[in-house]
Every structure is written in structure tokens, then in C-alpha cells.
Design a protein around this motif. Structure first.
Motif, PDB file in Angstrom:
ATOM      1  N   LEU A   5     -14.707   6.121  58.801  1.00 26.05           N
ATOM      2  CA  LEU A   5     -13.609   6.723  58.050  1.00 26.05           C
ATOM      3  C   LEU A   5     -13.959   8.182  57.781  1.00 26.05           C
ATOM      4  O   LEU A   5     -14.984   8.489  57.162  1.00 26.05           O
ATOM      5  CB  LEU A   5     -13.415   5.958  56.724  1.00 26.05           C
ATOM      6  CG  LEU A   5     -12.705   6.658  55.555  1.00 26.05           C
ATOM      7  CD1 LEU A   5     -11.343   7.186  55.926  1.00 26.05           C
ATOM      8  CD2 LEU A   5     -12.568   5.698  54.379  1.00 26.05           C
ATOM      9  N   SER A   7     -12.700  11.452  55.960  1.00 27.45           N
ATOM     10  CA  SER A   7     -11.748  11.918  54.952  1.00 27.45           C
ATOM     11  C   SER A   7     -11.867  13.431  54.771  1.00 27.45           C
ATOM     12  O   SER A   7     -12.965  13.955  54.627  1.00 27.45           O
ATOM     13  CB  SER A   7     -12.040  11.215  53.623  1.00 27.45           C
ATOM     14  OG  SER A   7     -11.325  11.856  52.588  1.00 27.45           O
ATOM     15  N   LEU A  18      -8.172   9.251  50.050  1.00 29.76           N
ATOM     16  CA  LEU A  18      -9.343   8.386  50.201  1.00 29.76           C
ATOM     17  C   LEU A  18      -9.057   6.995  49.641  1.00 29.76           C
ATOM     18  O   LEU A  18      -9.447   5.987  50.236  1.00 29.76           O
ATOM     19  CB  LEU A  18     -10.557   9.016  49.497  1.00 29.76           C
ATOM     20  CG  LEU A  18     -11.859   8.230  49.631  1.00 29.76           C
ATOM     21  CD1 LEU A  18     -12.343   8.231  51.089  1.00 29.76           C
ATOM     22  CD2 LEU A  18     -12.943   8.803  48.726  1.00 29.76           C
ATOM     23  N   LYS A  22      -9.441   3.857  51.913  1.00 29.20           N
ATOM     24  CA  LYS A  22     -10.417   2.809  51.588  1.00 29.20           C
ATOM     25  C   LYS A  22      -9.779   1.426  51.608  1.00 29.20           C
ATOM     26  O   LYS A  22     -10.444   0.424  51.862  1.00 29.20           O
ATOM     27  CB  LYS A  22     -11.063   3.096  50.238  1.00 29.20           C
ATOM     28  CG  LYS A  22     -12.208   4.099  50.360  1.00 29.20           C
ATOM     29  CD  LYS A  22     -13.137   4.028  49.195  1.00 29.20           C
ATOM     30  CE  LYS A  22     -14.463   4.680  49.539  1.00 29.20           C
ATOM     31  NZ  LYS A  22     -15.265   4.968  48.338  1.00 29.20           N
ATOM     32  N   GLU A  23      -8.477   1.382  51.347  1.00 30.74           N
ATOM     33  CA  GLU A  23      -7.756   0.101  51.466  1.00 30.74           C
ATOM     34  C   GLU A  23      -7.715  -0.339  52.927  1.00 30.74           C
ATOM     35  O   GLU A  23      -7.836  -1.521  53.231  1.00 30.74           O
ATOM     36  CB  GLU A  23      -6.330   0.227  50.914  1.00 30.74           C
ATOM     37  CG  GLU A  23      -6.256   0.196  49.413  1.00 30.74           C
ATOM     38  CD  GLU A  23      -6.876  -1.065  48.808  1.00 30.74           C
ATOM     39  OE1 GLU A  23      -6.472  -2.169  49.168  1.00 30.74           O
ATOM     40  OE2 GLU A  23      -7.792  -0.926  47.976  1.00 30.74           O
ATOM     41  N   LEU A  25      -9.953   0.386  55.116  1.00 30.64           N
ATOM     42  CA  LEU A  25     -11.324  -0.057  55.396  1.00 30.64           C
ATOM     43  C   LEU A  25     -11.573  -1.447  54.817  1.00 30.64           C
ATOM     44  O   LEU A  25     -12.191  -2.301  55.458  1.00 30.64           O
ATOM     45  CB  LEU A  25     -12.297   0.957  54.778  1.00 30.64           C
ATOM     46  CG  LEU A  25     -13.696   1.031  55.347  1.00 30.64           C
ATOM     47  CD1 LEU A  25     -13.679   1.266  56.844  1.00 30.64           C
ATOM     48  CD2 LEU A  25     -14.472   2.164  54.667  1.00 30.64           C
ATOM     49  N   ARG A  26     -11.039  -1.677  53.598  1.00 21.62           N
ATOM     50  CA  ARG A  26     -11.197  -2.989  52.962  1.00 21.62           C
ATOM     51  C   ARG A  26     -10.491  -4.056  53.800  1.00 21.62           C
ATOM     52  O   ARG A  26     -10.967  -5.173  53.931  1.00 21.62           O
ATOM     53  CB  ARG A  26     -10.602  -2.935  51.549  1.00 21.62           C
ATOM     54  CG  ARG A  26     -11.196  -3.939  50.581  1.00 21.62           C
ATOM     55  CD  ARG A  26     -10.761  -3.634  49.152  1.00 21.62           C
ATOM     56  NE  ARG A  26      -9.328  -3.750  48.929  1.00 21.62           N
ATOM     57  CZ  ARG A  26      -8.674  -4.881  48.673  1.00 21.62           C
ATOM     58  NH1 ARG A  26      -9.327  -6.010  48.591  1.00 21.62           N
ATOM     59  NH2 ARG A  26      -7.363  -4.887  48.494  1.00 21.62           N
ATOM     60  N   VAL A  37     -18.413   6.139  55.776  1.00 27.55           N
ATOM     61  CA  VAL A  37     -17.396   7.019  55.192  1.00 27.55           C
ATOM     62  C   VAL A  37     -17.956   8.443  55.202  1.00 27.55           C
ATOM     63  O   VAL A  37     -19.051   8.679  54.691  1.00 27.55           O
ATOM     64  CB  VAL A  37     -17.049   6.602  53.748  1.00 27.55           C
ATOM     65  CG1 VAL A  37     -15.976   7.524  53.170  1.00 27.55           C
ATOM     66  CG2 VAL A  37     -16.591   5.146  53.688  1.00 27.55           C
TER      67      VAL A  37
END
Ligand SMILES: Cc1cc2nc3c(=O)[nH]c(=O)nc-3n(C[C@H](O)[C@H](O)[C@H](O)COP(=O)(O)O)c2cc1C
Length: 218
Positions: A5, A7, A18, A22-23, A25-26, A37
Motif C-alpha cells: 500500500l 499512500s 489512508l 487500510k480498509e 488492506l483489511r 504500508v
């Protein structure tokens, strides 16, 4: 599978982009063995000087900054999440600087077989052009685009959920090595286009020409 990721928000902890990314990525977390990241605001990325050294000698650059580490990480990843705030209707200058330092990725389609997702946040929620830009960038580097998510700040629960689902999709696409036929056509057209350029520039872009020869694309 490895996901990176990247950013480009200037506000690390407060970043809405971010939060959304991150969601994503989750969403792919269950499938991910290694994720990374990167905050471009923590890294040093100078502007490309157009010396063309990276075309003569692959991945080499006279500028000693953090670019090599970022590009290496992108090359090792199966999936790349490009997350940028909307700055004057475009990706941020830091993200653009990164892409400009990687024109070798375009010449040699170095992201072939990889999957890209775009993430954008803004004040207005008018981000379609930016997501389209990220998609086109993916294609010119040979990657397929699984989709994008954008949100007006602050990110709503609904948008966070959409991002999570996109992450799920990204992981599933990587897992099954999904092929989007329309995208493959666009990528192929890009390869055909660059084939002519490679022939024209073979005296100068020695390293890249050799890469094309090794791939059997010429
Ligand atoms: C230099 C700059 C330019 C911006 N340009 C736009 C813009 O053109 N359109 C828009 O909707 N928002 C614009 N914004 C607002 C940001 O896109 C928005 O606040 C975004 O959510 C910031 O992301 P971040 O929290 O991840 O840093 C701009 C902000 C800055 C600092």
C-alpha cells in the motif's frame, strides 16, 4: 500473496485516504502473507532528471534517494494499492514524482501479472478522473486494475465497507489470477505500441531492449 500500500497523503495519522486504503488492506488480510504500508511523506523522492540511465541499465538511477526501495517493493508485490488524496483534481505531486521515476515500468511493462487498486479521498468527492488516471497507469505498466474506491472526507461507514469489499475482491482476483479480457486487450495494445518505440530506440535504451529480447517480445 504480498500487497503493498503506497499512500501519498501529507497527513499520516489524520489521513482520510489512508483510513480508506487500510480498509482495502483489511479486506485482503486473510489471504495476505506479507503486506507493507509506505508513506511517501516519510520518504525522499526527487524528481526524474530524464537522464535515461534506467533505460540503458535497468533499475539504475544516479539519484540516491528512496526510490529504488519503493520500486523493488512494487516489483515483489502481487497487488499494489495506490492511495492518493485529490490535490487539485489529480494525484499528489509526491505520487506523481514516484510514477515519473518509474518510466522503466512503462517501457518494460514491469507490472505485468500484478493487480492494482486505486484509492482517493477529497473534499468534494469528485474523484473519478483520478481513479481513471490510476487505472490507466496500471494498464500502461501491464497491470490489471481490480477497481477503485473514493470518498469525500470524512470517510463514511458505507465507503469504508465498500473499500473492505474491494480488498476482498483484490485478494480473490490475485488468488484466481483473474484475467479481465478488455484490460488484457488494452495492455496488449500498449505492448504493440512500445514494440515500435523499442526498435526505434534500441541503440540508446540498451538495457530495456535486452529485456524485451529476453522476454521474446521482439
Ligand atoms: C493542496 C491541496 C489541494 C486540494 N485540492 C482538492 C481538489 O482539487 N478537490 C477536492 O475535492 N479536494 C481537494 N483538496 C482536499 C483534499 O483532497 C482532502 O482534504 C483529502 O481528503 C485529504 O486527504 P488526506 O486526509 O488523506 O490527506 C485539496 C487539499 C490540498 C491540501
Amino acid at each position: 500473496m504480498k500487497i503493498v500500500l503506497i499512500s501519498s497523503s501529507a497527513r499520516k495519522k489524520k489521513s482520510q485516504t489512508l483510513l480508506l486504503a487500510k480498509e482495502v488492506l483489511r479486506g485482503c488480510a486473510k489471504e495476505t502473507v506479507g503486506s507493507e504500508v509506505m508513506h511517501l511523506c516519510d520518504l525522499r523522492i526527487e524528481f526524474c532528471r530524464h537522464c535515461e540511465k534506467c533505460h540503458r541499465e535497468i533499475m539504475s538511477c544516479p539519484i540516491e534517494d528512496d526510490i529504488r526501495m519503493i520500486l523493488k517493493s512494487m516489483l515483489e508485490a502481487d497487488g499494489i494499492i495506490l492511495a492518493s488524496p485529490n490535490y487539485i483534481n489529480q494525484i499528489t505531486a509526491s505520487m506523481k514524482a514516484l510514477l515519473e521515476r518509474a518510466s522503466h515500468f512503462i517501457h518494460c511493462k514491469r507490472l505485468l501479472g500484478k493487480y492494482v487498486v486505486g484509492v482517493v479521498s477529497s473534499g468534494s468527492g469528485q474523484d473519478k478522473d483520478i481513479l481513471d488516471y490510476i487505472m490507466r497507469y496500471a494498464h500502461i505498466c501491464g497491470a490489471q486494475y481490480c477497481g477503485g474506491v473514493s470518498s469525500r472526507a470524512p470517510v463514511s461507514e458505507g465507503k469504508a465497507e465498500e473499500a473492505f469489499k474491494l480488498g476482498r475482491q483484490l485478494a480473490a482476483d490475485i488468488e484466481e489470477k483473474k484475467r479481465f479480457s478488455d484490460q488484457e486487450r488494452a495492455i496488449q495494445e500498449g505492448i504493440e505500441y512500445f514494440k515500435k518505440i523499442m526498435e526505434m530506440r534500441k541503440q540508446d535504451w540498451i538495457g530495456e531492449y535486452q529485456y524485451w529480447q529476453e522476454k521474446g517480445w521482439l
